[in-house]
Design an enzyme around this catalytic site. Structure first.
Site, PDB file in Angstrom:
ATOM      1  N   GLU A 107       0.853  -1.185   0.000  1.00  0.00           N
ATOM      2  CA  GLU A 107       0.000   0.000   0.000  1.00  0.00           C
ATOM      3  C   GLU A 107       0.887   1.232   0.000  1.00  0.00           C
ATOM      4  O   GLU A 107       1.914   1.250   0.677  1.00  0.00           O
ATOM      5  CB  GLU A 107      -0.897   0.060   1.245  1.00  0.00           C
ATOM      6  CG  GLU A 107      -2.100  -0.858   1.191  1.00  0.00           C
ATOM      7  CD  GLU A 107      -1.825  -2.169   1.897  1.00  0.00           C
ATOM      8  OE1 GLU A 107      -0.835  -2.245   2.647  1.00  0.00           O
ATOM      9  OE2 GLU A 107      -2.593  -3.125   1.689  1.00  0.00           O
ATOM     10  N   TYR A 119       8.037   2.069  -7.714  1.00  0.00           N
ATOM     11  CA  TYR A 119       7.436   0.737  -7.763  1.00  0.00           C
ATOM     12  C   TYR A 119       7.084   0.346  -9.205  1.00  0.00           C
ATOM     13  O   TYR A 119       7.251  -0.808  -9.608  1.00  0.00           O
ATOM     14  CB  TYR A 119       6.180   0.686  -6.882  1.00  0.00           C
ATOM     15  CG  TYR A 119       6.449   0.952  -5.415  1.00  0.00           C
ATOM     16  CD1 TYR A 119       7.618   0.511  -4.801  1.00  0.00           C
ATOM     17  CD2 TYR A 119       5.525   1.645  -4.632  1.00  0.00           C
ATOM     18  CE1 TYR A 119       7.866   0.761  -3.464  1.00  0.00           C
ATOM     19  CE2 TYR A 119       5.762   1.896  -3.291  1.00  0.00           C
ATOM     20  CZ  TYR A 119       6.936   1.454  -2.708  1.00  0.00           C
ATOM     21  OH  TYR A 119       7.171   1.707  -1.373  1.00  0.00           O
TER      22      TYR A 119
HETATM   23  C1  COA Z   1      10.580   6.246  -2.123  1.00  0.00           C
HETATM   24  C2  COA Z   1      12.044   6.369  -1.737  1.00  0.00           C
HETATM   25  C3  COA Z   1      12.445   5.148  -0.891  1.00  0.00           C
HETATM   26  C4  COA Z   1      12.881   6.364  -3.028  1.00  0.00           C
HETATM   27  O1  COA Z   1      14.254   6.361  -2.665  1.00  0.00           O
HETATM   28  P1  COA Z   1      15.331   7.265  -3.447  1.00  0.00           P
HETATM   29  O2  COA Z   1      16.663   6.742  -3.119  1.00  0.00           O
HETATM   30  O3  COA Z   1      15.085   8.706  -3.190  1.00  0.00           O
HETATM   31  O4  COA Z   1      14.934   6.958  -4.981  1.00  0.00           O
HETATM   32  P2  COA Z   1      15.933   6.613  -6.168  1.00  0.00           P
HETATM   33  O5  COA Z   1      16.952   7.675  -6.309  1.00  0.00           O
HETATM   34  O6  COA Z   1      16.414   5.209  -6.015  1.00  0.00           O
HETATM   35  O7  COA Z   1      14.925   6.707  -7.410  1.00  0.00           O
HETATM   36  C5  COA Z   1      14.188   5.581  -7.840  1.00  0.00           C
HETATM   37  C6  COA Z   1      12.973   6.034  -8.585  1.00  0.00           C
HETATM   38  O8  COA Z   1      12.066   6.672  -7.677  1.00  0.00           O
HETATM   39  C7  COA Z   1      11.397   7.727  -8.371  1.00  0.00           C
HETATM   40  N1  COA Z   1      11.821   9.002  -7.833  1.00  0.00           N
HETATM   41  C8  COA Z   1      12.811   9.246  -6.952  1.00  0.00           C
HETATM   42  N2  COA Z   1      12.873  10.560  -6.646  1.00  0.00           N
HETATM   43  C9  COA Z   1      11.893  11.146  -7.358  1.00  0.00           C
HETATM   44  C10 COA Z   1      11.437  12.495  -7.469  1.00  0.00           C
HETATM   45  N3  COA Z   1      12.002  13.479  -6.761  1.00  0.00           N
HETATM   46  N4  COA Z   1      10.378  12.745  -8.260  1.00  0.00           N
HETATM   47  C11 COA Z   1       9.776  11.766  -8.949  1.00  0.00           C
HETATM   48  N5  COA Z   1      10.160  10.457  -8.902  1.00  0.00           N
HETATM   49  C12 COA Z   1      11.221  10.164  -8.113  1.00  0.00           C
HETATM   50  C13 COA Z   1      11.821   7.625  -9.825  1.00  0.00           C
HETATM   51  O9  COA Z   1      10.981   6.673 -10.464  1.00  0.00           O
HETATM   52  C14 COA Z   1      13.209   7.056  -9.658  1.00  0.00           C
HETATM   53  O10 COA Z   1      13.689   6.460 -10.846  1.00  0.00           O
HETATM   54  P3  COA Z   1      14.409   7.392 -11.966  1.00  0.00           P
HETATM   55  O11 COA Z   1      15.527   8.097 -11.253  1.00  0.00           O
HETATM   56  O12 COA Z   1      14.885   6.427 -12.988  1.00  0.00           O
HETATM   57  O13 COA Z   1      13.368   8.340 -12.460  1.00  0.00           O
HETATM   58  C15 COA Z   1      12.343   7.687  -0.978  1.00  0.00           C
HETATM   59  O14 COA Z   1      11.840   8.763  -1.750  1.00  0.00           O
HETATM   60  C16 COA Z   1      11.726   7.777   0.399  1.00  0.00           C
HETATM   61  O15 COA Z   1      12.319   7.339   1.378  1.00  0.00           O
HETATM   62  N6  COA Z   1      10.525   8.364   0.499  1.00  0.00           N
HETATM   63  C17 COA Z   1       9.847   8.539   1.795  1.00  0.00           C
HETATM   64  C18 COA Z   1       9.335   7.243   2.331  1.00  0.00           C
HETATM   65  C19 COA Z   1       8.333   6.624   1.381  1.00  0.00           C
HETATM   66  O16 COA Z   1       7.547   7.308   0.755  1.00  0.00           O
HETATM   67  N7  COA Z   1       8.356   5.282   1.318  1.00  0.00           N
HETATM   68  C20 COA Z   1       7.404   4.523   0.535  1.00  0.00           C
HETATM   69  C21 COA Z   1       6.268   4.131   1.429  1.00  0.00           C
HETATM   70  S1  COA Z   1       5.068   3.121   0.594  1.00  0.00           S
END
Ligand code: COA
Length: 148
Positions: A107, A119
């Site tokens: 979710e 995802y």
């Molecule tokens: C979701 C999360 C884990 C992603 O980790 P991250 O290290 O920042 O992400 P990555 O650098 O590995 O990016 C992976 C993908 O996420 C998406 N993404 C990451 N940052 C983004 C941004 N600022 N805007 C849009 N998409 C983004 C993109 O699809 C990206 O792939 P791409 O670079 O090829 O476009 C991180 O944003 C986070 O901790 N968020 C808060 C907690 C959360 O929301 N967890 C999910 C709960 S269900």
């Protein structure tokens, strides 16, 4: 050179994992939830993402026979946007597949388009909405899943 590594979460990691939680969520999980997940929940599998041995993120899943459910994944805000989340999620999926996972679901907040986008890169698709799923503010959850 940076040294990024994903490994299984251990009890001594909980203090630093909660720091990631507090920096990420308005209603962070407290230490005792992580403790119970690690010690009492035989279906739970938790991982930490480390950079030069510092915990910068974590992820968890429940694996019941061949069904996996992501409980959470988070990267500390200071380290986002460097593919660490993606690397962590990939290693969690690899672990699940190695342990018999056939389906993965989760979710995610309707407003959390960043996580949804990550995802989708792994083939997860929207399966439905759970209305008022989040108890703190009543936001809907999007259910996403993928079949291996
Ligand atoms: C979701 C999360 C884990 C992603 O980790 P991250 O290290 O920042 O992400 P990555 O650098 O590995 O990016 C992976 C993908 O996420 C998406 N993404 C990451 N940052 C983004 C941004 N600022 N805007 C849009 N998409 C983004 C993109 O699809 C990206 O792939 P791409 O670079 O090829 O476009 C991180 O944003 C986070 O901790 N968020 C808060 C907690 C959360 O929301 N967890 C999910 C709960 S269900």
């Amino acid at each position: 050179m940076e040294n990024f590594y994903v490994r299984q979460m251990e009890i001594h990691d909980i203090f630093n994992v909660v720091k990631v939680e507090v920096a990420t969520y308005n209603t962070p999980w407290p230490q005792d939830i992580f403790f119970r997940e690690l010690v009492e929940n035989t279906h739970a599998h938790y991982f930490v993402a480390t950079l030069d041995d510092d915990v910068i993120g974590y992820g968890g899943m429940w694996l019941v026979v061949d069904d996996a459910q992501i409980t959470n994944i988070a990267i500390h805000p200071s380290y986002r946007g460097h593919k660490y989340g993606e690397k962590l999620f990939k290693q969690m999926i690899d672990y699940g597949v190695h342990h018999g996972m056939k389906r993965l679901s989760l979710e995610v907040r309707e407003s959390n388009t960043v996580a949804q986008s990550m995802y989708e890169k792994f083939g997860l698709v929207r399966a439905g909405i759970r209305k008022n799923y989040y108890t703190d503010d009543g936001e809907d959850a999007v259910v996403m899943w993928v079949s291996m």
